[in-house]
Design a protein around this motif. Structure first.
Motif, PDB file in Angstrom:
ATOM      1  N   ARG A  20       0.822  -1.205   0.000  1.00  0.00           N
ATOM      2  CA  ARG A  20       0.000   0.000   0.000  1.00  0.00           C
ATOM      3  C   ARG A  20       0.861   1.262   0.000  1.00  0.00           C
ATOM      4  NH1 ARG A  20      -2.654   1.141   4.566  1.00  0.00           N
ATOM      5  NH2 ARG A  20      -2.706  -1.024   5.284  1.00  0.00           N
ATOM      6  N   PHE A  21       1.820   1.325   0.890  1.00  0.00           N
ATOM      7  CA  PHE A  21       2.685   2.507   0.966  1.00  0.00           C
ATOM      8  C   PHE A  21       3.486   2.705  -0.319  1.00  0.00           C
ATOM      9  CE2 PHE A  21       2.841   4.761   5.062  1.00  0.00           C
ATOM     10  CZ  PHE A  21       1.908   4.036   5.768  1.00  0.00           C
TER      11      PHE A  21
ATOM     12  N   SER B 156      -9.981   6.849   2.996  1.00  0.00           N
ATOM     13  CA  SER B 156      -8.953   7.370   3.892  1.00  0.00           C
ATOM     14  C   SER B 156      -8.842   8.891   3.830  1.00  0.00           C
ATOM     15  CB  SER B 156      -7.607   6.701   3.616  1.00  0.00           C
ATOM     16  OG  SER B 156      -7.135   7.074   2.353  1.00  0.00           O
ATOM     17  N   GLY B 157      -9.102   9.470   2.656  1.00  0.00           N
ATOM     18  CA  GLY B 157      -9.060  10.924   2.561  1.00  0.00           C
ATOM     19  C   GLY B 157     -10.054  11.582   3.495  1.00  0.00           C
ATOM     20  N   ALA B 158     -11.288  11.108   3.445  1.00  0.00           N
ATOM     21  CA  ALA B 158     -12.341  11.642   4.315  1.00  0.00           C
ATOM     22  C   ALA B 158     -12.019  11.377   5.775  1.00  0.00           C
ATOM     23  CB  ALA B 158     -13.688  11.022   3.939  1.00  0.00           C
ATOM     24  N   ALA B 159     -11.443  10.218   6.049  1.00  0.00           N
ATOM     25  CA  ALA B 159     -11.083   9.874   7.426  1.00  0.00           C
ATOM     26  C   ALA B 159     -10.040  10.851   7.959  1.00  0.00           C
ATOM     27  CB  ALA B 159     -10.559   8.445   7.497  1.00  0.00           C
ATOM     28  N   LYS B 160      -9.085  11.161   7.114  1.00  0.00           N
ATOM     29  CA  LYS B 160      -8.024  12.084   7.532  1.00  0.00           C
ATOM     30  C   LYS B 160      -8.582  13.478   7.819  1.00  0.00           C
ATOM     31  CE  LYS B 160      -3.412  13.675   6.199  1.00  0.00           C
ATOM     32  NZ  LYS B 160      -2.489  13.026   7.146  1.00  0.00           N
ATOM     33  N   SER B 178     -10.948   2.352   7.403  1.00  0.00           N
ATOM     34  CA  SER B 178     -10.211   3.031   6.338  1.00  0.00           C
ATOM     35  C   SER B 178      -8.722   2.740   6.460  1.00  0.00           C
ATOM     36  CB  SER B 178     -10.435   4.537   6.433  1.00  0.00           C
ATOM     37  OG  SER B 178      -9.516   5.129   7.343  1.00  0.00           O
ATOM     38  N   HIS B 179      -7.970   3.194   5.474  1.00  0.00           N
ATOM     39  CA  HIS B 179      -6.522   2.998   5.514  1.00  0.00           C
ATOM     40  C   HIS B 179      -5.792   4.203   6.077  1.00  0.00           C
ATOM     41  CE1 HIS B 179      -6.538  -0.505   2.448  1.00  0.00           C
ATOM     42  NE2 HIS B 179      -6.403  -0.950   3.670  1.00  0.00           N
ATOM     43  N   TYR B 180      -6.538   5.161   6.550  1.00  0.00           N
ATOM     44  CA  TYR B 180      -5.877   6.314   7.177  1.00  0.00           C
ATOM     45  C   TYR B 180      -5.294   5.861   8.514  1.00  0.00           C
ATOM     46  CZ  TYR B 180      -5.562  10.450  10.158  1.00  0.00           C
ATOM     47  OH  TYR B 180      -5.153  11.390  11.056  1.00  0.00           O
ATOM     48  N   ASN B 193      -8.016  -1.179  13.957  1.00  0.00           N
ATOM     49  CA  ASN B 193      -8.121  -1.148  12.500  1.00  0.00           C
ATOM     50  C   ASN B 193      -8.706  -2.440  11.951  1.00  0.00           C
ATOM     51  OD1 ASN B 193      -6.783   1.426  11.963  1.00  0.00           O
ATOM     52  ND2 ASN B 193      -4.939   0.423  12.727  1.00  0.00           N
ATOM     53  N   VAL B 194      -9.574  -2.307  10.966  1.00  0.00           N
ATOM     54  CA  VAL B 194     -10.038  -3.467  10.207  1.00  0.00           C
ATOM     55  C   VAL B 194      -9.664  -3.215   8.754  1.00  0.00           C
ATOM     56  CG1 VAL B 194     -11.996  -4.894   9.537  1.00  0.00           C
ATOM     57  CG2 VAL B 194     -11.969  -3.809  11.789  1.00  0.00           C
ATOM     58  N   HIS B 195      -8.619  -3.878   8.322  1.00  0.00           N
ATOM     59  CA  HIS B 195      -8.151  -3.670   6.951  1.00  0.00           C
ATOM     60  C   HIS B 195      -8.528  -4.878   6.117  1.00  0.00           C
ATOM     61  CE1 HIS B 195      -6.411  -0.032   8.191  1.00  0.00           C
ATOM     62  NE2 HIS B 195      -5.232  -0.462   8.579  1.00  0.00           N
ATOM     63  N   LEU B 196      -9.731  -4.838   5.570  1.00  0.00           N
ATOM     64  CA  LEU B 196     -10.236  -5.994   4.842  1.00  0.00           C
ATOM     65  C   LEU B 196      -9.367  -6.344   3.642  1.00  0.00           C
ATOM     66  CD1 LEU B 196     -14.076  -5.367   4.985  1.00  0.00           C
ATOM     67  CD2 LEU B 196     -12.729  -6.979   6.323  1.00  0.00           C
ATOM     68  N   SER B 197      -8.888  -5.340   2.938  1.00  0.00           N
ATOM     69  CA  SER B 197      -8.118  -5.658   1.734  1.00  0.00           C
ATOM     70  C   SER B 197      -6.766  -6.267   2.100  1.00  0.00           C
ATOM     71  CB  SER B 197      -7.965  -4.426   0.849  1.00  0.00           C
ATOM     72  OG  SER B 197      -7.295  -3.409   1.536  1.00  0.00           O
ATOM     73  N   ASP B 198      -6.192  -5.830   3.210  1.00  0.00           N
ATOM     74  CA  ASP B 198      -4.955  -6.464   3.676  1.00  0.00           C
ATOM     75  C   ASP B 198      -5.202  -7.938   3.980  1.00  0.00           C
ATOM     76  OD1 ASP B 198      -4.042  -3.867   3.551  1.00  0.00           O
ATOM     77  OD2 ASP B 198      -3.124  -3.872   5.535  1.00  0.00           O
TER      78      ASP B 198
END
Lengths: 211, 211
Positions: A20-21, B156-160, B178-180, B193-198
């Motif tokens: 991701r990064f 993540s943008g909105a989260a930030k 989110s990924h933020y 954190n819940v990172h489903l895509s990870d």
DNA sequence: TAGATTGTTAATCGATTAACAATC
DNA sequence: TAGATTGTTAATCGATTAACAATC
């Protein structure tokens, strides 16, 4: 039996985050990065990054660092995002629907080809371009299409019933949102559990104990 | 700053699973269990169970084992399932809707009191008995209702953008889909954190490497 | 070349497992 | 009491961090 090769699970779980990064850095047009720089951005040690990457090969270059584009590619390959694995989703309730609609399966090496639910009332509804099928058709569908992955968005009782059948039909990996403990019954099968309620309870603990 | 007291995160992450198993045993009417029996059922060592539990107190009795009902209660208290923490959900897309409809917040010490989305077209829709509100109303709502927890089902943008505001308004914990990376910006705040895509990518790796 | 940064070995730290004395 | 099983200390194992020689 069902073991994973050399690399430890701690390392593997960090790979998607590296990916991701690196993807973001690539977007920003940055070409190279040192383990030191990357470690600062990601909040871990440079040592850990170098150790992690060296589990898979020497992707860097002394005095230079890592080429972002090629490292991104390499990690993608390690994770298998370039693969195309046929997947089926079982359970088209709220959670199943959200997973179907929300996840970029394709960007991660998966191809969603079928959706099933045992609630006949849902049969025929279209979800992400796929008709929801009744669970009765699972056997025939699998015979015809040989999915390799099953996403389980069903209660643990149903998961416990269906899993042996799916394994027999050739499913090699489960993305398991239920509380049924697949791994202990099927040690040779790849399983990734998502236990949302466990996560929420962990948050509850953290809120009480963070100061 | 934002540290968690003595007990290690590895132990804490196992607590919800203990809680789950004990709940099932309780349902089955079983009264007591030894660390040895429980370890066999859960697929871990008796030693680990005793070590884990002793981080919080001596819940067992020599020669007897553990009383299931009271151990279940104790772990529930440690996790805070008896609390009532007001929570808001931000993002009523597919994922947010699924989380709202699917999760038993109340059984885990949370009380969902508000749902927000910046898409005005959703405003007024009813989700889990709550009207979806426009994000513009977030400030006033928080001033009036002081939620302690925010569930972020937004990009993540909105989260930030929203997180600093929410922290200022008194939110102490985030269930972050989110990924933020909240934790690195707000070290004194509880984050899960819940990172489903990870998770999906980890599954992809496991499928390639399980044999 | 000199400086930078890797790959890799060694040291440290933390988590898991084993052992056993305490005790119900 | 004798047997069972905990609570807890000690030993082992694994993961993270530090150090540094190799090398671009």
């Amino acid at each position: 039996m069902g073991k994973i090769e050399g690399v430890s699970i701690s390392v593997i779980k960090r790979l998607p985050r590296y990916y991701r990064f690196l993807g973001e850095l690539k977007e920003q047009g940055i070409v190279r990065i040192s383990s030191k720089d990357l470690s600062a951005r990601m909040g871990l040690t440079a040592s850990q990054i170098r150790q992690d990457l060296n589990c898979f090969g020497g992707f860097g270059q002394q005095g230079y660092g890592y080429n972002i584009e090629s490292l991104y590619e390499e990690i993608g390959k390690i994770l298998g995002v370039n693969k195309t694995r046929n997947a089926i989703l079982i359970g088209a309730g709220n959670l199943g629907k959200a997973v179907a609609l929300h996840m970029s399966f394709e960007a991660r090496g998966f191809n969603l080809i079928g959706v099933f639910d045992r609630n006949a009332a849902l049969s025929g509804q279209i979800l992400r371009g796929l008709p929801i099928r009744h669970t009765d058709g699972l056997y025939d569908f699998c015979k015809d299409n040989s999915p390799v992955v099953a996403v389980l968005c069903i209660p643990s009782g149903a998961a416990k019933e269906l899993t042996p059948e799916l394994v027999k039909l050739g499913v090699k990996g489960f993305w398991n949102f239920s509380h049924y403990d697949i791994a202990s019954d099927f040690p040779n099968i790849a399983v990734e559990n998502v236990h949302l309620s466990d996560s929420l309870m962990t948050l509850s603990y953290k809120i009480s104990n963070t100061y």
